[in-house]
Design a protein around this motif. Structure first.
Motif, PDB file in Angstrom:
ATOM      1  N   GLN A  13      15.123  25.959  62.456  1.00  0.00           N
ATOM      2  CA  GLN A  13      16.158  26.202  63.463  1.00  0.00           C
ATOM      3  C   GLN A  13      15.866  27.461  64.276  1.00  0.00           C
ATOM      4  OE1 GLN A  13      20.112  25.930  61.885  1.00  0.00           O
ATOM      5  NE2 GLN A  13      19.819  23.865  61.087  1.00  0.00           N
ATOM      6  N   THR A  14      15.342  28.480  63.618  1.00  0.00           N
ATOM      7  CA  THR A  14      14.971  29.712  64.331  1.00  0.00           C
ATOM      8  C   THR A  14      13.843  29.436  65.323  1.00  0.00           C
ATOM      9  OG1 THR A  14      15.620  31.089  62.457  1.00  0.00           O
ATOM     10  CG2 THR A  14      14.123  32.073  64.058  1.00  0.00           C
ATOM     11  N   GLU A  16      12.870  26.543  66.669  1.00  0.00           N
ATOM     12  CA  GLU A  16      13.259  25.636  67.750  1.00  0.00           C
ATOM     13  C   GLU A  16      14.134  26.334  68.780  1.00  0.00           C
ATOM     14  OE1 GLU A  16      15.039  22.281  65.845  1.00  0.00           O
ATOM     15  OE2 GLU A  16      13.103  21.348  65.339  1.00  0.00           O
ATOM     16  N   GLY A  17      15.065  27.177  68.327  1.00  0.00           N
ATOM     17  CA  GLY A  17      15.906  27.908  69.272  1.00  0.00           C
ATOM     18  C   GLY A  17      15.099  28.861  70.124  1.00  0.00           C
ATOM     19  N   GLY A 152      19.354  29.734  65.786  1.00  0.00           N
ATOM     20  CA  GLY A 152      18.681  28.964  66.823  1.00  0.00           C
ATOM     21  C   GLY A 152      19.410  29.025  68.145  1.00  0.00           C
TER      22      GLY A 152
END
Length: 482
Positions: A13-14, A16-17, A152
């Motif tokens: 998530q980190t 991709e954000g 993210g």
């Protein structure tokens, strides 16, 4: 959920954000991370889009053949102390920007992203990655029960904060920690002014922001009474005042609250400058551009086509090195002039001897592009419909050239006649480069009927869709290449 799956979720998530945010800020961008959670853990890699491919030997040297990276870890493992982070600086790998850190919750992490060739500064991107380091340490400390999943989304919208963080860091270095200058109101005002037209025209001119203590050192042409100074929040008023410095050496001077007056000449030792150039502009710290802005947001781009593909072709040609340098600069100047003035143009760079015959507006004598006056004329001729015909002899052989050719499979109907005509022409003529500048600024380089593109294409890695042992990744990558 086991610990490995939780770490994977945090990283995914980190990454991709941050990737989505950086893609808006700098163009298509990938992200990757190398990390170890506990002091005794092996080191892992997460690289879902092959960003780090080609750097296997360096990672093997740093992390597998040596334990120096582990021995430097002076922080004990303690999930209650995620905030005691020691930064790890950019590894200075070709084509990459990296930043990392060591904390009690993640003993080592190094994040990576694209180093685009057309960035004003890598500073905001480094601050962006630094924030990812903090977010990952915080998320791991919270564990699954308290994990919010907001990292993210936070990193996706981090552009303005990244610019602000970089400016504040540089201000602290240049003028000390005691500065009272607030950056957020400045950035907000710049974006609002940039998207405020006046009588149908976008803003042009320079607005500089200075510390209050610097005002006494400036030579004002005009200064507003303190009680009547226009406030930055009155965007429409500031937009009207910008007309007083448009197309001149004059500058509006402001602190973070009001417009102080108008100066001409040198700026103070420290200033933040917003240079409005119509539909876009540049934000600079002193004389160094930090980023550009357009459409109400900040971007890293210099807004100049790098023409990397053209330079590579010329260097591989039979031309003398000095002539390559002159020809490349000539082409770049014509392209950048067209982008700046926002008019479309096409250029045929002909490496044949003699040059190919093209239907065009002929000249009795070719223009010598090494002659400054004739070169300036060539830039103006680029505005005429049709293409410029430039030879390897550094001369302009014709303008308003009509480029023709037969249908080819790689045509792009959405790009218009100029683009597709140039594409067809290069398919039928060897040793010819076509450069097409669209009126809305995209620049395309073509040769042999193909658009040359140095940008990566989004293809998932077959090795690293989930975190992998770095040692295993290096072996798998080597096997794929040999």
């Amino acid at each position: 959920m086991n610990e490995f799956a939780f770490i994977h979720m945090c990283i995914k998530q980190t990454a991709e954000g941050m990737q989505e945010g950086l893609t808006h800020f700098s163009g298509p961008s990938r992200t990757a991370v190398i990390y170890a959670i506990k002091p005794e853990d092996p080191i892992y890699i997460y690289d879902p889009q092959n960003l780090l491919a080609g750097h296997e030997p360096k990672f093997k040297e740093l992390y597998i053949d040596s334990d120096a990276w582990r021995e430097k870890t002076a922080i004990g493992y303690d999930k209650k102390k995620f905030s005691n982070l020691i930064p790890e600086k950019n590894l200075e790998l070709a084509g990459l920007i990296s930043y990392g850190g060591r904390s009690s919750t993640v003993v080592y992490q190094m994040w990576f992203t694209e180093h685009h060739p057309d960035m004003c500064s890598i500073g905001p991107t480094e601050r962006w990655i630094e924030q990812a380091v903090w977010r990952f340490s915080h998320d791991v400390a919270n564990e699954e029960a308290l994990y919010t999943g907001i990292s993210g989304g936070f990193l996706k919208e981090y552009a303005t904060h990244a610019v602000r963080d970089y400016l504040v860091d540089e201000m602290n270095v240049l003028i000390g920690w005691d500065t009272r200058m607030r950056v957020y109101p400045i950035l907000e005002a710049v974006l609002k002014i940039s998207r405020t037209p006046e009588e149908g025209s976008w803003p042009k001119g320079k607005l500089i922001f200075v510390e209050e203590c610097s005002l006494s050192k400036l030579q004002f042409i005009a200064k507003f009474p303190e009680a009547e100074r226009p406030v930055l929040e009155d965007v429409k008023h500031i937009r009207k005042l910008l007309q007083t410095v448009e197309n001149s050496e004059r500058k509006l001077v402001a602190d973070e609250k009001t417009i102080i007056g108008i100066i001409k000449g040198d700026s103070p030792d420290f200033s933040i400058t917003a240079n409005f150039e119509g539909s876009y502009g540049f934000l600079a710290l002193n004389d160094d551009n930090v980023c550009s802005f357009s459409d109400g947001c900040f971007q890293s781009t210099t807004r100049k086509a790098k023409l990397v593909q053209v330079e590579e072709i010329l260097l591989d040609s039979d031309m003398e090195t000095e002539d390559v340098s002159i020809l490349f600069k000539t082409i770049s100047d014509i392209v950048h002039n067209a982008v700046r003035l926002q008019h479309g143009c096409a250029i045929v760079v002909d490496l044949n001897t003699p040059p190919v015959s093209i239907s065009s507006q002929c000249l009795e004598h070719p223009l010598d592009l090494k002659n400054p006056d004739e070169f300036e004329l060539a830039k103006s001729l680029s505005r005429v419909d049709g293409a410029l015909h430039i030879g390897a002899d550094l001369k302009l052989h014709g303008f308003a050239c009509l480029l023709d050719g037969h249908y080819i499979p790689y045509e792009h109907r959405a790009r218009g006649a100029r683009f597709n005509s140039a594409l067809r022409f290069t398919a039928e003529h060897e040793k010819v480069i076509a450069i097409v500048v669209s009126s809305d600024s995209p620049v395309s380089v073509m040769m042999d009927g193909i658009v040359l593109d140095t940008k990566w294409h989004l293809k998932p890695s077959i090795f690293c869709n989930t975190p992998q042992l770095l040692k295993k990744w290096v072996v798998a990558s080597d096997s794929a290449y040999y």
